[in-house]
Design a protein around this motif. Structure first.
Motif, PDB file in Angstrom:
ATOM      1  N   ASP A   1     -11.936  32.339   0.944  1.00 54.19           N
ATOM      2  CA  ASP A   1     -12.414  31.453  -0.163  1.00 54.19           C
ATOM      3  C   ASP A   1     -11.304  31.472  -1.225  1.00 54.19           C
ATOM      4  OD1 ASP A   1     -14.737  30.558   1.225  1.00 54.19           O
ATOM      5  OD2 ASP A   1     -16.107  31.803   0.144  1.00 54.19           O
ATOM      6  N   ILE A   2     -11.029  32.585  -1.697  1.00 52.72           N
ATOM      7  CA  ILE A   2      -9.824  32.735  -2.715  1.00 52.72           C
ATOM      8  C   ILE A   2      -8.372  32.128  -2.145  1.00 52.72           C
ATOM      9  CG2 ILE A   2      -8.312  34.393  -3.736  1.00 52.72           C
ATOM     10  CD1 ILE A   2     -10.498  36.399  -3.691  1.00 52.72           C
ATOM     11  N   VAL A   3      -8.190  31.992  -0.997  1.00 52.61           N
ATOM     12  CA  VAL A   3      -6.841  31.611  -0.485  1.00 52.61           C
ATOM     13  C   VAL A   3      -7.076  29.945  -0.203  1.00 52.61           C
ATOM     14  CG1 VAL A   3      -5.582  31.069   1.979  1.00 52.61           C
ATOM     15  CG2 VAL A   3      -6.102  33.388   1.216  1.00 52.61           C
ATOM     16  N   LYS A   4      -8.345  29.644   0.316  1.00 55.52           N
ATOM     17  CA  LYS A   4      -8.373  27.947   0.252  1.00 55.52           C
ATOM     18  C   LYS A   4      -8.555  27.650  -1.197  1.00 55.52           C
ATOM     19  CE  LYS A   4     -12.456  27.632   2.795  1.00 55.52           C
ATOM     20  NZ  LYS A   4     -13.169  26.979   3.687  1.00 55.52           N
ATOM     21  N   ASP A   5      -9.024  28.428  -1.980  1.00 50.81           N
ATOM     22  CA  ASP A   5      -9.249  27.791  -3.634  1.00 50.81           C
ATOM     23  C   ASP A   5      -7.739  27.637  -4.306  1.00 50.81           C
ATOM     24  OD1 ASP A   5     -11.975  27.500  -3.629  1.00 50.81           O
ATOM     25  OD2 ASP A   5     -12.251  29.492  -4.608  1.00 50.81           O
ATOM     26  N   LYS A   6      -6.888  28.768  -3.952  1.00 50.13           N
ATOM     27  CA  LYS A   6      -5.505  28.691  -4.631  1.00 50.13           C
ATOM     28  C   LYS A   6      -4.703  27.333  -3.797  1.00 50.13           C
ATOM     29  CE  LYS A   6      -4.850  33.508  -5.538  1.00 50.13           C
ATOM     30  NZ  LYS A   6      -4.109  34.709  -5.169  1.00 50.13           N
ATOM     31  N   GLU A   7      -4.706  27.268  -2.526  1.00 45.62           N
ATOM     32  CA  GLU A   7      -4.186  26.192  -1.955  1.00 45.62           C
ATOM     33  C   GLU A   7      -4.786  25.004  -2.505  1.00 45.62           C
ATOM     34  OE1 GLU A   7      -3.025  28.454   2.229  1.00 45.62           O
ATOM     35  OE2 GLU A   7      -4.879  27.072   2.195  1.00 45.62           O
ATOM     36  N   GLY A   8      -6.108  24.798  -2.489  1.00 47.82           N
ATOM     37  CA  GLY A   8      -6.912  23.576  -3.159  1.00 47.82           C
ATOM     38  C   GLY A   8      -6.211  23.346  -4.527  1.00 47.82           C
ATOM     39  N   GLU A   9      -6.175  24.342  -5.324  1.00 50.17           N
ATOM     40  CA  GLU A   9      -5.646  23.862  -6.532  1.00 50.17           C
ATOM     41  C   GLU A   9      -4.109  23.113  -6.771  1.00 50.17           C
ATOM     42  OE1 GLU A   9      -5.292  27.616  -9.061  1.00 50.17           O
ATOM     43  OE2 GLU A   9      -7.646  27.927  -8.512  1.00 50.17           O
ATOM     44  N   ARG A  10      -3.331  23.864  -5.688  1.00 47.93           N
ATOM     45  CA  ARG A  10      -2.046  23.163  -5.379  1.00 47.93           C
ATOM     46  C   ARG A  10      -2.089  21.941  -5.159  1.00 47.93           C
ATOM     47  NH1 ARG A  10      -0.489  28.554  -2.347  1.00 47.93           N
ATOM     48  NH2 ARG A  10       0.199  29.985  -4.214  1.00 47.93           N
ATOM     49  N   LEU A  11      -3.049  21.473  -4.270  1.00 43.55           N
ATOM     50  CA  LEU A  11      -3.140  20.044  -3.567  1.00 43.55           C
ATOM     51  C   LEU A  11      -3.595  19.165  -4.789  1.00 43.55           C
ATOM     52  CD1 LEU A  11      -4.978  21.123  -0.179  1.00 43.55           C
ATOM     53  CD2 LEU A  11      -2.603  19.944  -0.540  1.00 43.55           C
ATOM     54  N   LEU A  12      -4.774  19.731  -5.414  1.00 40.04           N
ATOM     55  CA  LEU A  12      -5.288  18.775  -6.531  1.00 40.04           C
ATOM     56  C   LEU A  12      -4.421  18.315  -7.599  1.00 40.04           C
ATOM     57  CD1 LEU A  12      -8.781  20.424  -6.572  1.00 40.04           C
ATOM     58  CD2 LEU A  12      -8.303  18.291  -5.947  1.00 40.04           C
ATOM     59  N   LYS A  13      -3.229  19.328  -7.826  1.00 47.64           N
ATOM     60  CA  LYS A  13      -2.036  18.979  -8.758  1.00 47.64           C
ATOM     61  C   LYS A  13      -1.400  17.485  -8.189  1.00 47.64           C
ATOM     62  CE  LYS A  13      -1.494  23.490 -10.779  1.00 47.64           C
ATOM     63  NZ  LYS A  13      -0.616  24.680 -10.607  1.00 47.64           N
ATOM     64  N   HIS A  14      -1.335  17.357  -7.029  1.00 46.59           N
ATOM     65  CA  HIS A  14      -0.730  16.057  -6.572  1.00 46.59           C
ATOM     66  C   HIS A  14      -1.664  14.887  -6.318  1.00 46.59           C
ATOM     67  CE1 HIS A  14       2.921  18.328  -5.718  1.00 46.59           C
ATOM     68  NE2 HIS A  14       2.311  19.157  -5.651  1.00 46.59           N
TER      69      HIS A  14
ATOM     70  N   MET B   1       0.949  -1.353   0.056  1.00 45.85           N
ATOM     71  CA  MET B   1      -0.075   0.084  -0.116  1.00 45.85           C
ATOM     72  C   MET B   1       0.809   1.291  -0.007  1.00 45.85           C
ATOM     73  SD  MET B   1      -2.933   1.067   2.645  1.00 45.85           S
ATOM     74  CE  MET B   1      -4.256  -0.191   2.135  1.00 45.85           C
ATOM     75  N   ASN B   2       0.212   2.128  -0.713  1.00 42.78           N
ATOM     76  CA  ASN B   2       1.049   3.432  -0.812  1.00 42.78           C
ATOM     77  C   ASN B   2       0.109   4.577  -0.065  1.00 42.78           C
ATOM     78  OD1 ASN B   2       3.522   2.712  -2.638  1.00 42.78           O
ATOM     79  ND2 ASN B   2       1.929   2.630  -4.106  1.00 42.78           N
ATOM     80  N   VAL B   3       1.120   5.369   0.722  1.00 37.90           N
ATOM     81  CA  VAL B   3       0.273   6.290   1.497  1.00 37.90           C
ATOM     82  C   VAL B   3       1.042   7.416   1.415  1.00 37.90           C
ATOM     83  CG1 VAL B   3      -0.460   6.994   3.891  1.00 37.90           C
ATOM     84  CG2 VAL B   3      -0.501   4.817   3.438  1.00 37.90           C
ATOM     85  N   LYS B   4       0.037   8.558   1.043  1.00 33.94           N
ATOM     86  CA  LYS B   4       0.859   9.805   0.846  1.00 33.94           C
ATOM     87  C   LYS B   4      -0.193  10.956   1.845  1.00 33.94           C
ATOM     88  CE  LYS B   4       1.160  11.613  -3.337  1.00 33.94           C
ATOM     89  NZ  LYS B   4       1.176  12.370  -4.568  1.00 33.94           N
TER      90      LYS B   4
END
Length: 159
Positions: A53-66, A1-4
């Motif tokens: 919301d803008i801050v969370k969206d920017k951080e969310g975009e960075r997370l989703l890339k991974h 199993m791989n855990v990130k």
């Protein structure tokens, strides 16, 4: 199993880093573990709801890339499902039985996770109704994953 463990921001405090490193080292006996950090956004103390919301969206975009399509995503969210350590272990074990071999645990920044990250998640878990610093949450999560693996293998671990 791989855990990130995918999280927002860097940990500056050595004692947090040392604790996380220790659990990641212990976990290497059971699974492959990586910790991936994405940069956090600067936020003013008196930020409006729109700015938050803008801050969370920017951080969310960075997370989703991974996050890959095949990843099973578990978001840490205060409104998520709470469970004890044995149930958490069984949950992870059941995912493995179902063929979910790539688990991604997502920890947001100080403002939490964006709606897009929560929508992408396959499951949301809460470790408490209390709020914890996201740096400490990484330690708690690493320890609970380690505890879950020990429980799965019927190995002793303090209760």
């Amino acid at each position: 199993m791989n855990v990130k463990i995918l999280c927002v921001g860097k940990i500056k405090e050595k004692f947090y880093r040392d604790a996380i490193d220790e659990y990641v080292k212990r976990l290497s006996k059971y699974c492959s573990v990586t910790v991936t950090e994405v940069p956090d956004e600067k936020t003013s103390e008196n930020a409006s709801d729109t700015e938050i919301d803008i801050v969370k969206d920017k951080e969310g975009e960075r997370l989703l890339k991974h996050i890959n399509e095949r990843d099973y995503v578990i978001a840490l969210a205060i409104l998520g499902k709470q469970m004890d350590s044995v149930a958490f272990s069984k949950f992870i074990e059941d995912l493995g039985i179902q063929g979910k071999s790539s688990l991604v645990f997502v920890i947001g920044g100080s403002l939490g996770l964006s709606d897009n990250v929560l929508k992408r998640s396959d499951f949301q878990i809460s470790f408490s109704k209390m709020t914890f610093p996201h740096q400490l949450m990484r330690v708690i999560l690493s320890e609970q994953i380690y505890r879950a693996m020990r429980i799965m293998k019927n190995e002793p671990y303090h209760k």
